[in-house]
Design an enzyme around this catalytic site. Structure first.
Site, PDB file in Angstrom:
ATOM      1  N   LYS A  13       0.858  -1.288   0.224  1.00 57.37           N
ATOM      2  CA  LYS A  13       0.112   0.004   0.212  1.00 57.37           C
ATOM      3  C   LYS A  13       1.284   0.946  -0.087  1.00 57.37           C
ATOM      4  O   LYS A  13       0.600   2.218  -0.827  1.00 57.37           O
ATOM      5  CB  LYS A  13      -0.840   0.277   1.771  1.00 57.37           C
ATOM      6  CG  LYS A  13      -2.087  -1.258   1.797  1.00 57.37           C
ATOM      7  CD  LYS A  13      -2.509  -0.688   2.609  1.00 57.37           C
ATOM      8  CE  LYS A  13      -2.263  -0.673   3.718  1.00 57.37           C
ATOM      9  NZ  LYS A  13      -1.551  -1.505   4.586  1.00 57.37           N
ATOM     10  N   ARG A  88      -8.781   2.101   9.473  1.00 58.06           N
ATOM     11  CA  ARG A  88      -8.430  -0.105   9.559  1.00 58.06           C
ATOM     12  C   ARG A  88      -9.653  -0.310  10.437  1.00 58.06           C
ATOM     13  O   ARG A  88      -9.199  -1.900  10.918  1.00 58.06           O
ATOM     14  CB  ARG A  88      -7.331   0.227  10.499  1.00 58.06           C
ATOM     15  CG  ARG A  88      -6.404  -0.719   9.369  1.00 58.06           C
ATOM     16  CD  ARG A  88      -5.177  -0.162  10.514  1.00 58.06           C
ATOM     17  NE  ARG A  88      -3.989  -1.303  10.473  1.00 58.06           N
ATOM     18  CZ  ARG A  88      -3.050  -0.809   9.965  1.00 58.06           C
ATOM     19  NH1 ARG A  88      -2.368   0.578   9.527  1.00 58.06           N
ATOM     20  NH2 ARG A  88      -1.181  -1.052   9.161  1.00 58.06           N
ATOM     21  N   ARG A 122      12.318  -7.370   5.475  1.00 53.31           N
ATOM     22  CA  ARG A 122      12.065  -5.470   5.026  1.00 53.31           C
ATOM     23  C   ARG A 122      13.251  -5.622   6.527  1.00 53.31           C
ATOM     24  O   ARG A 122      13.086  -4.793   7.126  1.00 53.31           O
ATOM     25  CB  ARG A 122      10.714  -5.387   5.420  1.00 53.31           C
ATOM     26  CG  ARG A 122      10.605  -2.983   4.879  1.00 53.31           C
ATOM     27  CD  ARG A 122       8.925  -2.647   4.662  1.00 53.31           C
ATOM     28  NE  ARG A 122       8.550  -3.135   6.417  1.00 53.31           N
ATOM     29  CZ  ARG A 122       6.917  -3.016   6.532  1.00 53.31           C
ATOM     30  NH1 ARG A 122       6.426  -2.438   5.530  1.00 53.31           N
ATOM     31  NH2 ARG A 122       5.874  -2.828   7.505  1.00 53.31           N
ATOM     32  N   ARG A 155      11.644  -2.885  11.689  1.00 52.84           N
ATOM     33  CA  ARG A 155      10.624  -1.478  12.420  1.00 52.84           C
ATOM     34  C   ARG A 155      10.342  -2.947  13.547  1.00 52.84           C
ATOM     35  O   ARG A 155      11.259  -3.869  13.682  1.00 52.84           O
ATOM     36  CB  ARG A 155       9.805  -1.831  11.478  1.00 52.84           C
ATOM     37  CG  ARG A 155       9.620   0.082  10.602  1.00 52.84           C
ATOM     38  CD  ARG A 155       8.620  -0.484   9.796  1.00 52.84           C
ATOM     39  NE  ARG A 155       7.323  -0.975  10.349  1.00 52.84           N
ATOM     40  CZ  ARG A 155       5.532  -0.261   9.719  1.00 52.84           C
ATOM     41  NH1 ARG A 155       5.861  -0.123   8.472  1.00 52.84           N
ATOM     42  NH2 ARG A 155       4.799  -0.960  10.151  1.00 52.84           N
ATOM     43  N   ARG A 166      -0.823  -9.288  13.420  1.00 53.40           N
ATOM     44  CA  ARG A 166      -1.203  -7.594  12.788  1.00 53.40           C
ATOM     45  C   ARG A 166      -1.639  -8.714  11.507  1.00 53.40           C
ATOM     46  O   ARG A 166      -3.134  -7.649  11.311  1.00 53.40           O
ATOM     47  CB  ARG A 166       0.409  -7.444  12.513  1.00 53.40           C
ATOM     48  CG  ARG A 166       0.972  -6.232  12.880  1.00 53.40           C
ATOM     49  CD  ARG A 166       2.315  -6.116  11.991  1.00 53.40           C
ATOM     50  NE  ARG A 166       2.443  -5.304  11.207  1.00 53.40           N
ATOM     51  CZ  ARG A 166       3.379  -4.318  10.744  1.00 53.40           C
ATOM     52  NH1 ARG A 166       4.142  -5.446  10.953  1.00 53.40           N
ATOM     53  NH2 ARG A 166       3.641  -3.691   9.503  1.00 53.40           N
TER      54      ARG A 166
HETATM   55  P1  AMP Z   1       1.631   0.450   9.474  1.00 55.58           P
HETATM   56  O1  AMP Z   1       2.848   1.699   9.229  1.00 55.58           O
HETATM   57  O2  AMP Z   1       0.013   1.334   8.024  1.00 55.58           O
HETATM   58  O3  AMP Z   1       1.683  -1.108   9.468  1.00 55.58           O
HETATM   59  O4  AMP Z   1       0.972   0.873  10.736  1.00 55.58           O
HETATM   60  C1  AMP Z   1       1.960   0.433  11.585  1.00 55.58           C
HETATM   61  C2  AMP Z   1       0.728   0.644  13.003  1.00 55.58           C
HETATM   62  O5  AMP Z   1       0.792   1.541  13.005  1.00 55.58           O
HETATM   63  C3  AMP Z   1      -0.120  -0.478  12.784  1.00 55.58           C
HETATM   64  O6  AMP Z   1      -0.048  -2.021  12.905  1.00 55.58           O
HETATM   65  C4  AMP Z   1      -0.884  -0.215  14.118  1.00 55.58           C
HETATM   66  O7  AMP Z   1      -0.382  -0.654  15.705  1.00 55.58           O
HETATM   67  C5  AMP Z   1      -0.831   1.267  14.039  1.00 55.58           C
HETATM   68  N1  AMP Z   1      -1.361   1.946  12.811  1.00 55.58           N
HETATM   69  C6  AMP Z   1      -1.363   2.607  11.866  1.00 55.58           C
HETATM   70  N2  AMP Z   1      -2.557   3.018  11.113  1.00 55.58           N
HETATM   71  C7  AMP Z   1      -3.440   2.538  11.857  1.00 55.58           C
HETATM   72  C8  AMP Z   1      -5.286   2.624  11.761  1.00 55.58           C
HETATM   73  N3  AMP Z   1      -5.848   3.301  11.237  1.00 55.58           N
HETATM   74  N4  AMP Z   1      -5.412   2.621  13.766  1.00 55.58           N
HETATM   75  C9  AMP Z   1      -5.133   2.170  14.014  1.00 55.58           C
HETATM   76  N5  AMP Z   1      -4.038   1.591  14.967  1.00 55.58           N
HETATM   77  C10 AMP Z   1      -2.844   2.154  13.694  1.00 55.58           C
END
Ligand code: AMP
Length: 208
Positions: A13, A88, A122, A155, A166
């Site tokens: 994404k 989400r 990654r 990360r 996740r």
């Molecule tokens: P991402 O970088 O999008 O994979 O997000 C990393 C982490 O940030 C996720 O696993 C969640 O813990 C948190 N996170 C990101 N976006 C959201 C969201 N819209 N709602 C809740 N938690 C989020």
């Protein structure tokens, strides 16, 4: 051009959002990036978010909804935006509905084994954020960014146990959004197993 990129972690994404953002000059809004930045800065938001993120759980809706509502009020969103990682869950989708309309939701899907391989291999640059894959797209010099020479890091939530969690969180909380946005309405399904340029060529067919 108000867009959402939906899909499991590791589906690509972020890569697609970057491409749209740079070609169409609309901001790429990644809630994950905003939250990681808050953690690095040691803000109250970062402190609250960290434990949820490191456990692969969603950060509470009220925190994330507020970040997005504020970000979407900036002038640079007047011509549109690409949301990456938001909404989400259904609560977030309903909150968004009260702020801005959405034109298209791109759902990037990918087999689970591929997601696990992408996430566990990654690495990202600690300075410019460039993403590498240790097997498919390794840096020229191990551990360092090709572009800026800074150190590559993994990360905190790309550890095996957190990756599993996740993916489970995605299945349970985020997948219901597929029906919410509906293929017969504004949702477009994409095969995220393909190379990023092929996925992007598909996306462009739906953009002005
Ligand atoms: P991402 O970088 O999008 O994979 O997000 C990393 C982490 O940030 C996720 O696993 C969640 O813990 C948190 N996170 C990101 N976006 C959201 C969201 N819209 N709602 C809740 N938690 C989020």
């Amino acid at each position: 051009m108000n867009l959402i990129l939906l899909g499991p972690p590791g589906s690509g994404k972020g890569t697609q959002a970057e491409k749209i953002s740079s070609d169409y000059d609309v901001p790429h809004i990644s809630t994950g990036n905003i939250l990681r930045h808050a953690i690095d800065q040691g803000t109250d938001l970062g402190l609250s978010a960290k434990k949820y993120m490191n456990e692969g759980k969603l950060v509470p809706d009220e925190l994330v909804d507020e970040i997005v509502a504020e970000r979407l009020s900036f002038l640079d969103c007047n011509r549109g935006f690409v949301l990456d990682g938001f909404p989400r869950d259904l609560t977030q989708a309903k909150a968004l509905e009260g702020i801005r309309g959405i034109d298209t939701v791109f759902l990037v899907e990918c087999p689970q084994q591929t997601l696990i391989s992408r996430l566990s291999n990654r690495r990202e640059c600690s300075s410019c954020g460039k993403i590498y894959h240790l097997l498919n797209n390794p840096p020229n010099r191990e551990g360092f960014c090709d572009d800026c020479g800074n150190k590559l890091i993994q990360r905190a939530d790309d550890q095996p146990q957190t990756i599993k969690k996740r993916l489970t969180t995605y299945e349970k909380e985020t997948k219901p959004l597929i029906d919410y946005y509906g293929e017969e309405r504004i949702l477009v399904r994409l095969d995220g197993f393909q190379n990023p340029d092929t996925v992007y060529a598909e996306i462009k067919k739906y953009l002005p």
